[in-house]
Scaffold this motif. Structure first.
Motif, PDB file in Angstrom:
ATOM      1  N   CYS A 293     -44.933  13.964  33.940  1.00 19.24           N
ATOM      2  CA  CYS A 293     -45.194  15.209  33.205  1.00 19.24           C
ATOM      3  C   CYS A 293     -46.185  16.094  33.954  1.00 19.24           C
ATOM      4  O   CYS A 293     -46.126  17.323  33.860  1.00 19.24           O
ATOM      5  N   ALA A 294     -47.087  15.475  34.703  1.00 22.68           N
ATOM      6  CA  ALA A 294     -48.089  16.243  35.436  1.00 22.68           C
ATOM      7  C   ALA A 294     -47.563  16.761  36.762  1.00 22.68           C
ATOM      8  O   ALA A 294     -47.987  17.814  37.239  1.00 22.68           O
ATOM      9  N   THR A 295     -46.629  16.007  37.361  1.00 26.90           N
ATOM     10  CA  THR A 295     -46.193  16.350  38.721  1.00 26.90           C
ATOM     11  C   THR A 295     -44.712  16.651  38.838  1.00 26.90           C
ATOM     12  O   THR A 295     -44.276  17.118  39.890  1.00 26.90           O
ATOM     13  N   ALA A 296     -43.927  16.343  37.778  1.00 25.88           N
ATOM     14  CA  ALA A 296     -42.461  16.487  37.826  1.00 25.88           C
ATOM     15  C   ALA A 296     -41.855  15.610  38.924  1.00 25.88           C
ATOM     16  O   ALA A 296     -40.807  15.947  39.495  1.00 25.88           O
ATOM     17  N   HIS A 297     -42.492  14.481  39.203  1.00 27.53           N
ATOM     18  CA  HIS A 297     -42.014  13.571  40.237  1.00 27.53           C
ATOM     19  C   HIS A 297     -40.786  12.823  39.713  1.00 27.53           C
ATOM     20  O   HIS A 297     -40.873  12.052  38.752  1.00 27.53           O
ATOM     21  N   LYS A 298     -39.635  13.039  40.353  1.00 24.89           N
ATOM     22  CA  LYS A 298     -38.388  12.457  39.851  1.00 24.89           C
ATOM     23  C   LYS A 298     -38.363  10.938  39.985  1.00 24.89           C
ATOM     24  O   LYS A 298     -37.743  10.244  39.180  1.00 24.89           O
ATOM     25  N   GLY A 299     -39.038  10.415  41.003  1.00 27.75           N
ATOM     26  CA  GLY A 299     -39.105   8.968  41.143  1.00 27.75           C
ATOM     27  C   GLY A 299     -39.828   8.322  39.981  1.00 27.75           C
ATOM     28  O   GLY A 299     -39.399   7.281  39.465  1.00 27.75           O
ATOM     29  N   CYS A 300     -40.914   8.936  39.531  1.00 24.15           N
ATOM     30  CA  CYS A 300     -41.645   8.405  38.374  1.00 24.15           C
ATOM     31  C   CYS A 300     -40.818   8.521  37.098  1.00 24.15           C
ATOM     32  O   CYS A 300     -40.891   7.655  36.218  1.00 24.15           O
ATOM     33  N   ILE A 301     -40.038   9.587  36.999  1.00 23.84           N
ATOM     34  CA  ILE A 301     -39.152   9.731  35.840  1.00 23.84           C
ATOM     35  C   ILE A 301     -38.156   8.577  35.793  1.00 23.84           C
ATOM     36  O   ILE A 301     -37.937   7.961  34.744  1.00 23.84           O
ATOM     37  N   PHE A 302     -37.567   8.269  36.947  1.00 21.68           N
ATOM     38  CA  PHE A 302     -36.574   7.179  37.000  1.00 21.68           C
ATOM     39  C   PHE A 302     -37.210   5.834  36.676  1.00 21.68           C
ATOM     40  O   PHE A 302     -36.720   5.094  35.819  1.00 21.68           O
TER      41      PHE A 302
ATOM     42  N   THR B 135     -38.284  21.792  30.677  1.00 17.63           N
ATOM     43  CA  THR B 135     -38.387  23.097  30.013  1.00 17.63           C
ATOM     44  C   THR B 135     -39.707  23.798  30.266  1.00 17.63           C
ATOM     45  O   THR B 135     -39.762  25.027  30.298  1.00 17.63           O
ATOM     46  N   LEU B 136     -40.784  23.026  30.431  1.00 17.14           N
ATOM     47  CA  LEU B 136     -42.100  23.631  30.616  1.00 17.14           C
ATOM     48  C   LEU B 136     -42.621  23.459  32.044  1.00 17.14           C
ATOM     49  O   LEU B 136     -43.116  24.413  32.648  1.00 17.14           O
ATOM     50  N   LYS B 137     -42.509  22.245  32.565  1.00 18.64           N
ATOM     51  CA  LYS B 137     -43.025  21.999  33.919  1.00 18.64           C
ATOM     52  C   LYS B 137     -42.093  22.573  34.977  1.00 18.64           C
ATOM     53  O   LYS B 137     -42.538  23.127  35.982  1.00 18.64           O
ATOM     54  N   MET B 138     -40.798  22.424  34.769  1.00 19.02           N
ATOM     55  CA  MET B 138     -39.807  22.920  35.729  1.00 19.02           C
ATOM     56  C   MET B 138     -38.751  23.732  34.981  1.00 19.02           C
ATOM     57  O   MET B 138     -37.651  23.246  34.726  1.00 19.02           O
ATOM     58  N   PRO B 139     -39.078  24.937  34.549  1.00 18.93           N
ATOM     59  CA  PRO B 139     -38.138  25.739  33.768  1.00 18.93           C
ATOM     60  C   PRO B 139     -36.800  25.901  34.477  1.00 18.93           C
ATOM     61  O   PRO B 139     -36.729  26.117  35.676  1.00 18.93           O
ATOM     62  N   ARG B 140     -35.747  25.745  33.696  1.00 24.13           N
ATOM     63  CA  ARG B 140     -34.365  25.887  34.151  1.00 24.13           C
ATOM     64  C   ARG B 140     -33.984  24.851  35.217  1.00 24.13           C
ATOM     65  O   ARG B 140     -32.984  24.994  35.899  1.00 24.13           O
ATOM     66  N   GLU B 141     -34.805  23.817  35.353  1.00 28.27           N
ATOM     67  CA  GLU B 141     -34.497  22.747  36.305  1.00 28.27           C
ATOM     68  C   GLU B 141     -33.997  21.534  35.522  1.00 28.27           C
ATOM     69  O   GLU B 141     -34.753  20.866  34.819  1.00 28.27           O
ATOM     70  N   THR B 142     -32.711  21.289  35.601  1.00 24.70           N
ATOM     71  CA  THR B 142     -32.116  20.203  34.816  1.00 24.70           C
ATOM     72  C   THR B 142     -31.906  18.931  35.634  1.00 24.70           C
ATOM     73  O   THR B 142     -31.501  17.914  35.087  1.00 24.70           O
ATOM     74  N   LYS B 143     -32.177  18.972  36.930  1.00 20.20           N
ATOM     75  CA  LYS B 143     -31.940  17.795  37.756  1.00 20.20           C
ATOM     76  C   LYS B 143     -32.849  16.629  37.380  1.00 20.20           C
ATOM     77  O   LYS B 143     -32.535  15.478  37.682  1.00 20.20           O
ATOM     78  N   ALA B 144     -33.983  16.907  36.743  1.00 19.10           N
ATOM     79  CA  ALA B 144     -34.881  15.836  36.325  1.00 19.10           C
ATOM     80  C   ALA B 144     -34.282  15.001  35.202  1.00 19.10           C
ATOM     81  O   ALA B 144     -34.693  13.865  34.974  1.00 19.10           O
TER      82      ALA B 144
ATOM     83  N   PHE C  53     -31.265  13.804  35.114  1.00 22.58           N
ATOM     84  CA  PHE C  53     -30.390  12.755  35.654  1.00 22.58           C
ATOM     85  C   PHE C  53     -31.139  11.460  35.950  1.00 22.58           C
ATOM     86  O   PHE C  53     -30.711  10.386  35.501  1.00 22.58           O
ATOM     87  N   PRO C  54     -32.247  11.485  36.705  1.00 24.92           N
ATOM     88  CA  PRO C  54     -32.955  10.215  36.943  1.00 24.92           C
ATOM     89  C   PRO C  54     -33.488   9.584  35.664  1.00 24.92           C
ATOM     90  O   PRO C  54     -33.560   8.356  35.567  1.00 24.92           O
ATOM     91  N   GLY C  55     -33.853  10.402  34.665  1.00 21.86           N
ATOM     92  CA  GLY C  55     -34.317   9.843  33.396  1.00 21.86           C
ATOM     93  C   GLY C  55     -33.221   9.111  32.659  1.00 21.86           C
ATOM     94  O   GLY C  55     -33.397   7.977  32.196  1.00 21.86           O
ATOM     95  N   LEU C  56     -32.079   9.745  32.534  1.00 20.70           N
ATOM     96  CA  LEU C  56     -30.942   9.115  31.865  1.00 20.70           C
ATOM     97  C   LEU C  56     -30.453   7.902  32.642  1.00 20.70           C
ATOM     98  O   LEU C  56     -30.116   6.867  32.053  1.00 20.70           O
ATOM     99  N   LEU C  57     -30.422   8.034  33.976  1.00 21.19           N
ATOM    100  CA  LEU C  57     -29.958   6.926  34.811  1.00 21.19           C
ATOM    101  C   LEU C  57     -30.888   5.729  34.688  1.00 21.19           C
ATOM    102  O   LEU C  57     -30.436   4.577  34.552  1.00 21.19           O
ATOM    103  N   GLY C  58     -32.196   5.975  34.721  1.00 23.85           N
ATOM    104  CA  GLY C  58     -33.154   4.881  34.639  1.00 23.85           C
ATOM    105  C   GLY C  58     -33.081   4.145  33.315  1.00 23.85           C
ATOM    106  O   GLY C  58     -33.053   2.912  33.282  1.00 23.85           O
ATOM    107  N   LEU C  59     -33.064   4.887  32.196  1.00 21.46           N
ATOM    108  CA  LEU C  59     -32.992   4.244  30.884  1.00 21.46           C
ATOM    109  C   LEU C  59     -31.694   3.471  30.738  1.00 21.46           C
ATOM    110  O   LEU C  59     -31.681   2.338  30.224  1.00 21.46           O
ATOM    111  N   THR C  60     -30.582   4.052  31.200  1.00 28.13           N
ATOM    112  CA  THR C  60     -29.283   3.386  31.096  1.00 28.13           C
ATOM    113  C   THR C  60     -29.254   2.104  31.910  1.00 28.13           C
ATOM    114  O   THR C  60     -28.826   1.052  31.419  1.00 28.13           O
ATOM    115  N   PHE C  61     -29.714   2.149  33.143  1.00 33.24           N
ATOM    116  CA  PHE C  61     -29.734   0.954  33.983  1.00 33.24           C
ATOM    117  C   PHE C  61     -30.648  -0.115  33.401  1.00 33.24           C
ATOM    118  O   PHE C  61     -30.337  -1.307  33.453  1.00 33.24           O
TER     119      PHE C  61
END
Length: 474
Positions: free
Chosen positions: A137-146, A178-187, A189-197
């Motif tokens: 949430c602080a950095t929008a780091h996709k690896g941490c999201i995953f 929506t707030l950290k990376m407006p209009r950026e939806t690529k984040a 994917f790693p969230g959904l992928l990580g929870l699903t896996f």
């Protein structure tokens, strides 16, 4: 933090339980021997990750209690690292150090690490996920999201009752996209992928072992029973008594606070924690960090209020580290606001009082015999097990494990008991009824018990004691 970790590991290792102390721990132990959801060995969804790790320790030590306790000892100690990082992200490095020390000596966190249950191992994955999602949430780091999503999904295989933290996961993804990376939806994917896996890693092997149909049938039957019958939900246990039980579980058993039936020495840490909470409320900036804390605490607290047994302190374990973090922040803020001497004295006093309370608690727990096992040992001394029959409810699980050859029958009220007696062709010489003080009213018992076995208020539902009655007078 490495020093705190090794101290934590050493202290936890020294006071591991001597017995299986609850029906859940009995279910886990039976599951190590014969894994069967239909027999509640263990109950749905089977805690596959916890059982898998416990089986590894079982092969090493050939002891069910150690096998089921060591995951709590190990992962409870590892929790120090993500917890301190989370406190650092939300507050400061100083708060992180104080929080880690509070966690080390907190009564509930220490005790639950000793017990043969899955709660402490589940807490590790919750805190790890929260730490990574907070950093994302602080950095929008996709690896941490995953990895944060993966930890949460995998942790549900340790304790499915931690599912309310999916709200924290969803809120974190929403904040990032929506707030950290407006209009950026690529984040997303790693969230959904990580929870699903994370979920697939334990769910598919579980279903493959049990079978699709039996798995969902067991899930439906267990869920219905949990909410409408024996699970201690708001449907079966409500009113003012429920609110009092919840408050006591959090304040007394969770934080070590004072209650009217506890030692006056607890007034000192209670006053310190109240002052620290007030300082937290007064000085904490209500920004995105407050939002993160709220989304962590509120959904799970609502789940406890509505769906969990509030009389069992271990169910509130996941929110205790956050409360300790708030206390640490309040004391550190007082230190920064020209109250250095007083804040330091308060912090040291709280640590000392926590450690004394916890040490007394875990020492007693390590040496004490759980109430149902006290009962079994007493019956072995008083009469020949071949010539007795016992009627009880949940305590039957203890007999299934510790005295499987005894004639023990599960009944819920006097109607079922009388029906069983009438249908028996031959009744033994000794017939006993075993229940807690609250349940015995369902059997219309008026005469006093022949023996009472006290339980530990921190570890189960037998805190009021188990009462043993002869059938005479029913």
């Amino acid at each position: 933090m490495s020093i705190v970790f090794f101290v934590c590991l050493a202290t936890r290792f020294c006071f591991i339980a001597g017995y299986l102390d609850s029906c859940d721990s009995i279910d886990f132990a039976l599951g190590l021997r014969d894994y069967d959801l239909s027999l509640f060995q263990p109950h749905f969804p089977g805690y596959p990750v916890y059982i898998f790790i416990s089986r590894f320790f079982s092969k090493l030590f050939h002891n069910d209690v150690w096998a089921l306790s060591l995951p709590g000892v190990l992962f409870g100690s590892f929790t120090i690292f993500p917890l301190s990082l989370l406190a650092k992200h939300l507050f400061s490095e100083k708060v992180a150090i104080v929080t880690a020390i509070f966690y080390l000596f907190n009564p509930l966190c220490w005790l639950q690490s000793e017990r043969p249950t899955s709660d402490t191992m589940g807490l590790f994955f919750v805190i790890l996920s929260a730490c990574l999602l907070c950093y994302a949430c602080a950095t929008a780091h996709k690896g941490c999201i995953f990895w944060g999503s993966l930890a949460l999904g995998f942790g549900l295989g340790v304790r499915i009752s931690n599912f309310p933290f999916i709200a924290l996961w969803a809120a974190s993804l929403f904040y990032v996209t929506t707030l950290k990376m407006p209009r950026e939806t690529k984040a997303l994917f790693p969230g959904l992928l990580g929870l699903t896996f994370g979920i697939i890693a334990w769910l598919f092997p579980q279903i493959g072992y049990v079978g699709w149909r039996p798995f969902w049938q067991n899930g439906f039957l267990f869920s219905r029973g949990h909410f409408t019958d024996w699970g201690g939900s708001v449907i079966t246990f409500g009113g003012l008594e429920r609110i009092i039980c919840l408050a006591k579980s959090i304040w007394v058993y969770g934080l070590g606070g004072w209650w009217y039936d506890s030692s006056l020495m607890r007034l000192i840490p209670s006053l310190i924690m109240i002052i620290a909470f007030l300082y937290f409320i007064k000085h904490y900036r209500f920004d995105h960090r407050w939002w993160f804390l709220s989304v962590y605490i509120i959904p799970y607290t609502l789940w406890i209020i509505l769906g969990q047994n509030v009389a069992n302190p271990r169910h509130i374990l996941p929110i205790i580290p956050m409360l300790l973090m708030m206390v640490a922040y309040g004391l550190c803020k007082a230190y920064e606001r020209d109250y250095k001497g007083i804040s330091l004295i308060f912090t040291l006093a709280l640590i000392v009082s926590m450690s004394v309370t916890s040490f007394t608690l875990v020492t007693k727990y390590h040496h004490e015999v759980p109430a149902p096992i006290q009962l079994i040992q007493w019956l072995e001394r008083q009469c020949n097990p071949i010539s007795l029959r016992i009627y009880c409810t949940n305590e039957k699980r203890f007999f299934d494990y510790y005295a499987p050859q005894w004639d023990v029958r599960k009944v819920r009220d006097i109607t079922e008991l009388q029906r069983d007696l009438q249908s028996s062709l031959d009744n033994p010489q000794y017939i006993f009824v075993v229940h807690s003080s609250g349940e015995i009213r369902q059997f219309g018992v008026a005469h006093p018990p022949i023996a009472t076995f006290k339980g530990n208020p921190y570890t189960g539902n037998t805190r009021e004691g188990l009462l043993l009655y002869t059938l005479t007078g029913l």
